[in-house]
Every structure is written in C-alpha cells, then in structure tokens.
Design a protein around this motif. Structure first.
Motif, PDB file in Angstrom:
ATOM      1  N   PHE A 137      24.169 -65.668  -7.039  1.00  0.00           N
ATOM      2  CA  PHE A 137      25.364 -66.193  -6.381  1.00  0.00           C
ATOM      3  C   PHE A 137      26.151 -65.055  -5.748  1.00  0.00           C
ATOM      4  N   TYR A 138      26.418 -64.017  -6.509  1.00  0.00           N
ATOM      5  CA  TYR A 138      27.192 -62.897  -5.964  1.00  0.00           C
ATOM      6  C   TYR A 138      26.466 -62.240  -4.793  1.00  0.00           C
ATOM      7  N   GLU A 139      25.161 -62.134  -4.868  1.00  0.00           N
ATOM      8  CA  GLU A 139      24.409 -61.572  -3.736  1.00  0.00           C
ATOM      9  C   GLU A 139      24.563 -62.453  -2.494  1.00  0.00           C
ATOM     10  N   ARG A 140      24.521 -63.781  -2.666  1.00  0.00           N
ATOM     11  CA  ARG A 140      24.736 -64.686  -1.527  1.00  0.00           C
ATOM     12  C   ARG A 140      26.145 -64.533  -0.949  1.00  0.00           C
ATOM     13  N   CYS A 141      27.089 -64.107  -1.781  1.00  0.00           N
ATOM     14  CA  CYS A 141      28.463 -63.887  -1.329  1.00  0.00           C
ATOM     15  C   CYS A 141      28.651 -62.495  -0.719  1.00  0.00           C
ATOM     16  N   GLY A 142      27.578 -61.732  -0.599  1.00  0.00           N
ATOM     17  CA  GLY A 142      27.659 -60.430   0.054  1.00  0.00           C
ATOM     18  C   GLY A 142      27.782 -59.236  -0.870  1.00  0.00           C
ATOM     19  N   PHE A 143      27.684 -59.444  -2.163  1.00  0.00           N
ATOM     20  CA  PHE A 143      27.760 -58.329  -3.109  1.00  0.00           C
ATOM     21  C   PHE A 143      26.399 -57.642  -3.231  1.00  0.00           C
ATOM     22  N   THR A 144      26.436 -56.337  -3.422  1.00  0.00           N
ATOM     23  CA  THR A 144      25.235 -55.526  -3.591  1.00  0.00           C
ATOM     24  C   THR A 144      25.292 -54.863  -4.965  1.00  0.00           C
ATOM     25  N   PRO A 145      24.194 -54.906  -5.739  1.00  0.00           N
ATOM     26  CA  PRO A 145      24.190 -54.187  -7.011  1.00  0.00           C
ATOM     27  C   PRO A 145      24.393 -52.689  -6.752  1.00  0.00           C
ATOM     28  N   LEU A 146      25.294 -52.073  -7.502  1.00  0.00           N
ATOM     29  CA  LEU A 146      25.591 -50.666  -7.313  1.00  0.00           C
ATOM     30  C   LEU A 146      25.093 -49.833  -8.474  1.00  0.00           C
ATOM     31  N   GLU A 147      25.378 -50.296  -9.708  1.00  0.00           N
ATOM     32  CA  GLU A 147      24.994 -49.511 -10.875  1.00  0.00           C
ATOM     33  C   GLU A 147      25.012 -50.401 -12.107  1.00  0.00           C
ATOM     34  N   GLU A 148      24.070 -50.153 -13.010  1.00  0.00           N
ATOM     35  CA  GLU A 148      24.083 -50.830 -14.306  1.00  0.00           C
ATOM     36  C   GLU A 148      24.628 -49.839 -15.328  1.00  0.00           C
ATOM     37  N   LEU A 149      25.741 -50.208 -15.927  1.00  0.00           N
ATOM     38  CA  LEU A 149      26.423 -49.359 -16.904  1.00  0.00           C
ATOM     39  C   LEU A 149      26.057 -49.836 -18.297  1.00  0.00           C
ATOM     40  N   LEU A 150      25.487 -48.939 -19.079  1.00  0.00           N
ATOM     41  CA  LEU A 150      24.996 -49.344 -20.398  1.00  0.00           C
ATOM     42  C   LEU A 150      26.013 -49.123 -21.509  1.00  0.00           C
ATOM     43  N   GLN A 151      27.086 -48.389 -21.246  1.00  0.00           N
ATOM     44  CA  GLN A 151      28.054 -48.074 -22.297  1.00  0.00           C
ATOM     45  C   GLN A 151      29.393 -48.801 -22.148  1.00  0.00           C
ATOM     46  N   LEU A 152      29.597 -49.516 -21.050  1.00  0.00           N
ATOM     47  CA  LEU A 152      30.901 -50.141 -20.803  1.00  0.00           C
ATOM     48  C   LEU A 152      31.177 -51.284 -21.779  1.00  0.00           C
ATOM     49  N   TRP A 153      30.207 -52.172 -21.940  1.00  0.00           N
ATOM     50  CA  TRP A 153      30.352 -53.303 -22.845  1.00  0.00           C
ATOM     51  C   TRP A 153      29.403 -53.095 -24.015  1.00  0.00           C
ATOM     52  N   GLU A 154      29.941 -52.962 -25.188  1.00  0.00           N
ATOM     53  CA  GLU A 154      29.113 -52.671 -26.363  1.00  0.00           C
ATOM     54  C   GLU A 154      27.995 -53.705 -26.533  1.00  0.00           C
ATOM     55  N   GLY A 155      26.758 -53.213 -26.484  1.00  0.00           N
ATOM     56  CA  GLY A 155      25.592 -54.065 -26.692  1.00  0.00           C
ATOM     57  C   GLY A 155      25.151 -54.881 -25.494  1.00  0.00           C
ATOM     58  N   ASN A 156      25.879 -54.790 -24.370  1.00  0.00           N
ATOM     59  CA  ASN A 156      25.522 -55.560 -23.186  1.00  0.00           C
ATOM     60  C   ASN A 156      25.557 -54.672 -21.942  1.00  0.00           C
TER      61      ASN A 156
END
Length: 165
Positions: A137-156
């Motif tokens: 959905f976000y990609e259809r709205c024009g968003f581009t994946p930039l980075e996957e952060l592994l430490q921001l949300w504990e366990g996710n």
C-alpha cells in the motif's frame, strides 16, 4: 466519549460517501484500532496511539457521522514529516479510504512546505502477510523503502519508507 459532530467539520464526500476532515477523535481511533488486532495487537502501543490522537494533526475519513479511518502526522523538521498512524476500520478496508487519507495529508503537508514524508512499518525480514500488504500500500502511495532498522523496536524490524512530496 461520543464521537464529535462531524456534519459541519468540512470535507466533500466522494462517490462512496466518504469525506476527509481535520479533527481529533481519540475515541474513534481506539474503536478503529480494536478492529485491527493483526496490526494493532499491543495494548500499550494502542494506548499511546489513542493518547496521540487527542492532540496530533489528524485526518479522519468519515461516512455519515461515523469515523472509519484515521491518519495522524507529526512534523520532525520544517521540511520533513511522518505518518505516525494510519488505520482504516476493518469493515471499511479495500475501499480507497487509506488512499484518500494519504492524499489529503500529503496535499496539506505540501502546502505547508514539507518536502519529505516518512512512515515506519514492520520490516520484511519478519515475514507477515498483513504487513506485506501494508508495505505494498505504501509503495502504491509513492513511498520507497529506505532502511530496515533492527534496533528501533525491540524484537521487531522497522522498515523506514520515504516519499518526496
């Protein structure tokens, strides 16, 4: 707390009778999140979203007098904002409501001089069918994946996506 009287809150309805208005409605956010446990299943997080909905810039999708979708934004810098929360009542999903909310928020943010909009969602390194649909959905709205952060949300893993406005 009853939902606010939205009859005069503005916004023109589309062909489906949905209109987007600017108003705060924490009670409606709580009700909508409760319909979406596959995305919003952590009570403490939901409490935080509901609290934020009382004061953050809010876009509400309304049919009749019922709020069926919400998008909250926050401004980080004069030229950079974030979609803090977006949710559409489970009974109203797949009707273009999320797209209408996003269009309204983007248009207003652009008018205010914001150039970049970000959103955070569950990253692809944790396979989840519901969140895969969210990312599409976000990609259809024009968003581009930039980075996957592994430490921001504990366990996710947190996927940071951006869109130029």
């Amino acid at each position: 707390m009853p939902e606010p009287n939205l009859a005069s809150a503005g916004g023109s309805p589309d062909a489906s009778g949905i209109r987007v208005v600017r108003a705060n409605d924490a009670a409606a956010v709580a009700r909508i999140l409760a319909t979406l446990p596959q995305w919003f299943g952590i009570p403490e997080s939901n409490d935080h979203y509901v609290e934020a909905a009382a004061s953050m810039p809010s876009y509400l999708a309304v049919t009749g007098d019922r709020v069926v979708g919400v998008l909250l934004t926050t401004i980080h810098f004069a030229e950079a904002a974030e979609v803090y929360l977006m949710a559409v009542d489970a009974a109203y999903r797949r009707r273009g409501i999320g797209t209408r909310l996003m269009e309204a928020a983007r248009a207003e943010l652009r008018r205010d001089g914001v150039r970049f909009l970000q959103v955070k969602t569950l990253g692809p390194s944790r396979p989840d069918e519901n969140y895969a649909a969210t990312r599409r959905f976000y990609e259809r709205c024009g968003f581009t994946p930039l980075e996957e952060l592994l430490q921001l949300w504990e366990g996710n893993p947190c996927l940071l996506m951006v869109a130029a406005l």
